[in-house]
Design a protein around this motif. Structure first.
Motif, PDB file in Angstrom:
ATOM      1  N   GLN A   1      23.624 -38.593 -64.399  1.00 11.66           N
ATOM      2  CA  GLN A   1      24.823 -39.144 -63.771  1.00 11.66           C
ATOM      3  C   GLN A   1      24.967 -38.709 -62.304  1.00 11.66           C
ATOM      4  O   GLN A   1      25.529 -39.439 -61.492  1.00 11.66           O
ATOM      5  CB  GLN A   1      26.068 -38.756 -64.562  1.00 11.66           C
ATOM      6  CG  GLN A   1      27.295 -39.519 -64.143  1.00 11.66           C
ATOM      7  CD  GLN A   1      28.487 -39.203 -65.009  1.00 11.66           C
ATOM      8  OE1 GLN A   1      28.633 -38.086 -65.481  1.00 11.66           O
ATOM      9  NE2 GLN A   1      29.334 -40.179 -65.230  1.00 11.66           N
ATOM     10  N   SER A   2      24.423 -37.574 -61.955  1.00 12.18           N
ATOM     11  CA  SER A   2      24.509 -37.099 -60.570  1.00 12.18           C
ATOM     12  C   SER A   2      23.776 -38.008 -59.590  1.00 12.18           C
ATOM     13  O   SER A   2      24.004 -37.941 -58.389  1.00 12.18           O
ATOM     14  CB  SER A   2      23.949 -35.677 -60.468  1.00 12.18           C
ATOM     15  OG  SER A   2      22.555 -35.673 -60.756  1.00 12.18           O
ATOM     16  N   MET A   3      22.914 -38.893 -60.094  1.00 14.49           N
ATOM     17  CA  MET A   3      22.125 -39.784 -59.243  1.00 14.49           C
ATOM     18  C   MET A   3      22.788 -41.145 -59.027  1.00 14.49           C
ATOM     19  O   MET A   3      22.284 -41.964 -58.253  1.00 14.49           O
ATOM     20  CB  MET A   3      20.735 -39.999 -59.863  1.00 14.49           C
ATOM     21  CG  MET A   3      19.909 -38.736 -59.990  1.00 14.49           C
ATOM     22  SD  MET A   3      19.629 -37.931 -58.404  1.00 14.49           S
ATOM     23  CE  MET A   3      18.695 -39.173 -57.552  1.00 14.49           C
ATOM     24  N   GLN A   4      23.901 -41.395 -59.664  1.00 15.63           N
ATOM     25  CA  GLN A   4      24.533 -42.719 -59.622  1.00 15.63           C
ATOM     26  C   GLN A   4      24.765 -43.217 -58.201  1.00 15.63           C
ATOM     27  O   GLN A   4      24.310 -44.312 -57.835  1.00 15.63           O
ATOM     28  CB  GLN A   4      25.859 -42.700 -60.378  1.00 15.63           C
ATOM     29  CG  GLN A   4      26.627 -44.003 -60.306  1.00 15.63           C
ATOM     30  CD  GLN A   4      27.932 -43.948 -61.073  1.00 15.63           C
ATOM     31  OE1 GLN A   4      28.002 -43.356 -62.149  1.00 15.63           O
ATOM     32  NE2 GLN A   4      28.966 -44.551 -60.534  1.00 15.63           N
ATOM     33  N   GLU A   5      25.470 -42.485 -57.390  1.00 18.24           N
ATOM     34  CA  GLU A   5      25.806 -42.935 -56.037  1.00 18.24           C
ATOM     35  C   GLU A   5      24.557 -43.135 -55.187  1.00 18.24           C
ATOM     36  O   GLU A   5      24.435 -44.131 -54.471  1.00 18.24           O
ATOM     37  CB  GLU A   5      26.754 -41.936 -55.369  1.00 18.24           C
ATOM     38  CG  GLU A   5      27.255 -42.413 -54.030  1.00 18.24           C
ATOM     39  CD  GLU A   5      28.288 -41.478 -53.411  1.00 18.24           C
ATOM     40  OE1 GLU A   5      28.627 -41.697 -52.244  1.00 18.24           O
ATOM     41  OE2 GLU A   5      28.747 -40.537 -54.093  1.00 18.24           O
ATOM     42  N   LEU A   6      23.618 -42.222 -55.280  1.00 20.34           N
ATOM     43  CA  LEU A   6      22.387 -42.319 -54.497  1.00 20.34           C
ATOM     44  C   LEU A   6      21.571 -43.545 -54.909  1.00 20.34           C
ATOM     45  O   LEU A   6      21.062 -44.282 -54.049  1.00 20.34           O
ATOM     46  CB  LEU A   6      21.567 -41.039 -54.662  1.00 20.34           C
ATOM     47  CG  LEU A   6      20.449 -40.796 -53.687  1.00 20.34           C
ATOM     48  CD1 LEU A   6      20.940 -40.828 -52.250  1.00 20.34           C
ATOM     49  CD2 LEU A   6      19.798 -39.458 -53.972  1.00 20.34           C
ATOM     50  N   LEU A   7      21.443 -43.783 -56.198  1.00 20.06           N
ATOM     51  CA  LEU A   7      20.725 -44.966 -56.680  1.00 20.06           C
ATOM     52  C   LEU A   7      21.380 -46.241 -56.170  1.00 20.06           C
ATOM     53  O   LEU A   7      20.713 -47.124 -55.617  1.00 20.06           O
ATOM     54  CB  LEU A   7      20.686 -44.990 -58.205  1.00 20.06           C
ATOM     55  CG  LEU A   7      19.593 -44.173 -58.872  1.00 20.06           C
ATOM     56  CD1 LEU A   7      19.927 -43.932 -60.336  1.00 20.06           C
ATOM     57  CD2 LEU A   7      18.262 -44.878 -58.744  1.00 20.06           C
ATOM     58  N   LEU A   8      22.679 -46.361 -56.356  1.00 27.15           N
ATOM     59  CA  LEU A   8      23.371 -47.581 -55.948  1.00 27.15           C
ATOM     60  C   LEU A   8      23.325 -47.782 -54.441  1.00 27.15           C
ATOM     61  O   LEU A   8      23.098 -48.902 -53.969  1.00 27.15           O
ATOM     62  CB  LEU A   8      24.813 -47.569 -56.456  1.00 27.15           C
ATOM     63  CG  LEU A   8      24.952 -47.701 -57.970  1.00 27.15           C
ATOM     64  CD1 LEU A   8      26.405 -47.547 -58.396  1.00 27.15           C
ATOM     65  CD2 LEU A   8      24.378 -49.010 -58.464  1.00 27.15           C
ATOM     66  N   ASN A   9      23.518 -46.728 -53.669  1.00 29.98           N
ATOM     67  CA  ASN A   9      23.451 -46.856 -52.209  1.00 29.98           C
ATOM     68  C   ASN A   9      22.076 -47.337 -51.759  1.00 29.98           C
ATOM     69  O   ASN A   9      21.971 -48.205 -50.886  1.00 29.98           O
ATOM     70  CB  ASN A   9      23.799 -45.534 -51.524  1.00 29.98           C
ATOM     71  CG  ASN A   9      25.268 -45.209 -51.583  1.00 29.98           C
ATOM     72  OD1 ASN A   9      26.102 -46.075 -51.843  1.00 29.98           O
ATOM     73  ND2 ASN A   9      25.604 -43.953 -51.366  1.00 29.98           N
ATOM     74  N   ASN A  10      21.024 -46.772 -52.343  1.00 34.94           N
ATOM     75  CA  ASN A  10      19.666 -47.160 -51.958  1.00 34.94           C
ATOM     76  C   ASN A  10      19.350 -48.590 -52.387  1.00 34.94           C
ATOM     77  O   ASN A  10      18.729 -49.346 -51.633  1.00 34.94           O
ATOM     78  CB  ASN A  10      18.645 -46.185 -52.530  1.00 34.94           C
ATOM     79  CG  ASN A  10      18.505 -44.946 -51.685  1.00 34.94           C
ATOM     80  OD1 ASN A  10      17.670 -44.893 -50.794  1.00 34.94           O
ATOM     81  ND2 ASN A  10      19.339 -43.955 -51.929  1.00 34.94           N
ATOM     82  N   LEU A  11      19.748 -48.962 -53.594  1.00 34.75           N
ATOM     83  CA  LEU A  11      19.504 -50.327 -54.071  1.00 34.75           C
ATOM     84  C   LEU A  11      20.274 -51.351 -53.249  1.00 34.75           C
ATOM     85  O   LEU A  11      19.736 -52.395 -52.862  1.00 34.75           O
ATOM     86  CB  LEU A  11      19.857 -50.444 -55.552  1.00 34.75           C
ATOM     87  CG  LEU A  11      18.906 -49.732 -56.504  1.00 34.75           C
ATOM     88  CD1 LEU A  11      19.538 -49.569 -57.885  1.00 34.75           C
ATOM     89  CD2 LEU A  11      17.582 -50.476 -56.605  1.00 34.75           C
ATOM     90  N   GLU A  12      21.534 -51.055 -52.943  1.00 34.04           N
ATOM     91  CA  GLU A  12      22.346 -51.983 -52.148  1.00 34.04           C
ATOM     92  C   GLU A  12      21.835 -52.090 -50.718  1.00 34.04           C
ATOM     93  O   GLU A  12      21.941 -53.150 -50.104  1.00 34.04           O
ATOM     94  CB  GLU A  12      23.810 -51.562 -52.179  1.00 34.04           C
ATOM     95  CG  GLU A  12      24.449 -51.791 -53.544  1.00 34.04           C
ATOM     96  CD  GLU A  12      25.866 -51.254 -53.664  1.00 34.04           C
ATOM     97  OE1 GLU A  12      26.301 -50.480 -52.771  1.00 34.04           O
ATOM     98  OE2 GLU A  12      26.534 -51.596 -54.645  1.00 34.04           O
ATOM     99  N   SER A  13      21.277 -51.029 -50.191  1.00 36.31           N
ATOM    100  CA  SER A  13      20.692 -51.080 -48.838  1.00 36.31           C
ATOM    101  C   SER A  13      19.398 -51.879 -48.820  1.00 36.31           C
ATOM    102  O   SER A  13      19.123 -52.614 -47.877  1.00 36.31           O
ATOM    103  CB  SER A  13      20.415 -49.669 -48.320  1.00 36.31           C
ATOM    104  OG  SER A  13      21.611 -48.985 -48.103  1.00 36.31           O
ATOM    105  N   ALA A  14      18.597 -51.727 -49.861  1.00 38.36           N
ATOM    106  CA  ALA A  14      17.294 -52.396 -49.915  1.00 38.36           C
ATOM    107  C   ALA A  14      17.396 -53.867 -50.308  1.00 38.36           C
ATOM    108  O   ALA A  14      16.549 -54.676 -49.918  1.00 38.36           O
ATOM    109  CB  ALA A  14      16.381 -51.668 -50.903  1.00 38.36           C
ATOM    110  N   ILE A  15      18.438 -54.216 -51.076  1.00 39.85           N
ATOM    111  CA  ILE A  15      18.591 -55.588 -51.566  1.00 39.85           C
ATOM    112  C   ILE A  15      20.003 -56.066 -51.215  1.00 39.85           C
ATOM    113  O   ILE A  15      20.962 -55.773 -51.941  1.00 39.85           O
ATOM    114  CB  ILE A  15      18.374 -55.664 -53.100  1.00 39.85           C
ATOM    115  CG1 ILE A  15      17.006 -55.109 -53.470  1.00 39.85           C
ATOM    116  CG2 ILE A  15      18.544 -57.093 -53.593  1.00 39.85           C
ATOM    117  CD1 ILE A  15      16.795 -54.941 -54.954  1.00 39.85           C
ATOM    118  N   PRO A  16      20.150 -56.785 -50.110  1.00 37.83           N
ATOM    119  CA  PRO A  16      21.475 -57.296 -49.751  1.00 37.83           C
ATOM    120  C   PRO A  16      22.048 -58.156 -50.880  1.00 37.83           C
ATOM    121  O   PRO A  16      21.346 -58.969 -51.485  1.00 37.83           O
ATOM    122  CB  PRO A  16      21.202 -58.142 -48.499  1.00 37.83           C
ATOM    123  CG  PRO A  16      19.933 -57.576 -47.934  1.00 37.83           C
ATOM    124  CD  PRO A  16      19.134 -57.127 -49.134  1.00 37.83           C
TER     125      PRO A  16
END
Length: 93
Positions: free
Chosen positions: A10-25
Motif C-alpha cells: 500500500q505504501s507504493m500506491q501514490e508513487l505507482l499512480l503518479n508514474n502511470l498518470e505521467s507516462a500515460i496521459p
C-alpha cells in the motif's frame, strides 16, 4: 484491449499512480486501496500481527499501452525491490 492488474504494498500506491498518470496521459483505472492476502513471503492482513496491506490497481486500456505500463512497473520494481510490486496483463480475444 488489455486488463492490467498491479498489486503492491500500500505504501507504493501514490508513487505507482503518479508514474502511470505521467507516462500515460488520461490513464484510467480502478483502485482497490485495501487488499488483504498472503504473498510468497508474507501476509498482508492489516492486523496487529500482520499489519501491512496491499493495493490493487486495475486498468482496461488499448494494447499499445501495455509496454508503457510494463516499463513503469519494471522501473519501480528495480527502485523498490522489496515492495512486492507485481503486474498481470490479460489480453482481450
Amino acid at each position: 484491449m488489455i486488463r492490467a492488474e498491479i498489486f503492491a504494498n500500500q505504501s507504493m500506491q501514490e508513487l505507482l499512480l503518479n508514474n502511470l498518470e505521467s507516462a500515460i496521459p488520461g490513464f484510467l483505472y480502478s483502485l482497490i486501496p485495501l487488499a488483504h492476502g498472503r504473498g510468497g513471503e508474507t501476509r498482508k492482513l492489516g492486523t496487529s500481527t500482520w499489519p501491512e496491506t496491499n493495493v490493487i490497481i486495475v486498468s482496461y486500456c488499448d494494447d499499445d499501452k501495455e509496454q508503457t505500463i510494463q516499463t513503469v512497473v519494471d522501473y519501480l520494481k528495480e527502485k523498490f525491490p522489496t515492495e512486492g510490486i507485481k503486474l498481470f496483463v490479460l489480453h482481450d480475444r
